[in-house]
Design a protein around this motif. Sequence first.
Motif, PDB file in Angstrom:
ATOM      1  N   ILE A  59       0.837  -1.206   0.000  1.00  0.00           N
ATOM      2  CA  ILE A  59       0.000   0.000   0.000  1.00  0.00           C
ATOM      3  C   ILE A  59       0.871   1.256   0.000  1.00  0.00           C
ATOM      4  O   ILE A  59       0.600   2.211  -0.725  1.00  0.00           O
ATOM      5  CB  ILE A  59      -0.959   0.003   1.210  1.00  0.00           C
ATOM      6  N   ASN A  60       1.931   1.244   0.799  1.00  0.00           N
ATOM      7  CA  ASN A  60       2.800   2.411   0.936  1.00  0.00           C
ATOM      8  C   ASN A  60       3.872   2.490  -0.151  1.00  0.00           C
ATOM      9  O   ASN A  60       4.648   3.441  -0.177  1.00  0.00           O
ATOM     10  CB  ASN A  60       3.470   2.407   2.315  1.00  0.00           C
ATOM     11  N   ASN A 149       7.964   1.886   6.705  1.00  0.00           N
ATOM     12  CA  ASN A 149       7.711   2.226   5.300  1.00  0.00           C
ATOM     13  C   ASN A 149       7.986   3.704   5.033  1.00  0.00           C
ATOM     14  O   ASN A 149       8.570   4.062   4.002  1.00  0.00           O
ATOM     15  CB  ASN A 149       6.263   1.933   4.910  1.00  0.00           C
ATOM     16  N   ARG A 150       7.569   4.543   5.943  1.00  0.00           N
ATOM     17  CA  ARG A 150       7.754   5.973   5.736  1.00  0.00           C
ATOM     18  C   ARG A 150       9.230   6.363   5.797  1.00  0.00           C
ATOM     19  O   ARG A 150       9.671   7.248   5.061  1.00  0.00           O
ATOM     20  CB  ARG A 150       6.904   6.759   6.717  1.00  0.00           C
ATOM     21  N   PHE A 151       9.998   5.705   6.640  1.00  0.00           N
ATOM     22  CA  PHE A 151      11.451   5.925   6.623  1.00  0.00           C
ATOM     23  C   PHE A 151      12.020   5.458   5.283  1.00  0.00           C
ATOM     24  O   PHE A 151      12.853   6.131   4.681  1.00  0.00           O
ATOM     25  CB  PHE A 151      12.149   5.172   7.765  1.00  0.00           C
ATOM     26  N   GLY A 152      11.551   4.300   4.816  1.00  0.00           N
ATOM     27  CA  GLY A 152      12.069   3.738   3.567  1.00  0.00           C
ATOM     28  C   GLY A 152      11.777   4.594   2.353  1.00  0.00           C
ATOM     29  O   GLY A 152      12.664   4.851   1.532  1.00  0.00           O
ATOM     30  N   VAL A 153      10.537   5.051   2.221  1.00  0.00           N
ATOM     31  CA  VAL A 153      10.194   5.827   1.022  1.00  0.00           C
ATOM     32  C   VAL A 153      10.735   7.258   1.084  1.00  0.00           C
ATOM     33  O   VAL A 153      11.101   7.817   0.054  1.00  0.00           O
ATOM     34  CB  VAL A 153       8.669   5.820   0.719  1.00  0.00           C
ATOM     35  N   SER A 154      10.797   7.846   2.265  1.00  0.00           N
ATOM     36  CA  SER A 154      11.285   9.233   2.346  1.00  0.00           C
ATOM     37  C   SER A 154      12.799   9.318   2.153  1.00  0.00           C
ATOM     38  O   SER A 154      13.298  10.306   1.608  1.00  0.00           O
ATOM     39  CB  SER A 154      10.871   9.893   3.660  1.00  0.00           C
TER      40      SER A 154
END
Length: 166
Positions: A59-60, A149-154
Amino acid sequence: MNTNEAPESLESPPEHTPRMDWTKLAPEAFKAMIRLDAAARQGLDPALLDLVKIRASQINRCAFCLDMHSKDALAAGERAERIIQLDAWRESKHFYTAREIAAIELTEAITVLTDGFVPDEVYARAAARFDEGELARLIVAIVTINAWNRFGVSTRLVPGHHTPAS
């Protein structure tokens, strides 16, 4: 292709580079995330947690986490078809247990908060399949993978290099 065009290259584009190594720049936050992740896993089925981590990462659109958790799940004995079908689980419910479906549905509701809350029906279905302690840890696990996920994508972590622990 017309006769004046060169054939398309079969080479893959190069990997992107990560924006930063946040784990070194914010080591205390990284250590806190590791502790939170370990606490959330306590008392929950590892196979169910793999499905939750993969679904949230789909999803992310976190390619790094998708790579890691899919490889880990396969190494732990998960069937490839269950991972492949996870993005279409509503049409593939026969691959999952009722408990897994409740966890996947809760994962989606917590991950996509466009309505601002987790629907009562989704929460009730999960509460019917997990005792209160398990449900609390499952919620923590879902929130934790969303943070990862937010650490990974940012920071644009690069997928493809994870090797599952033996």
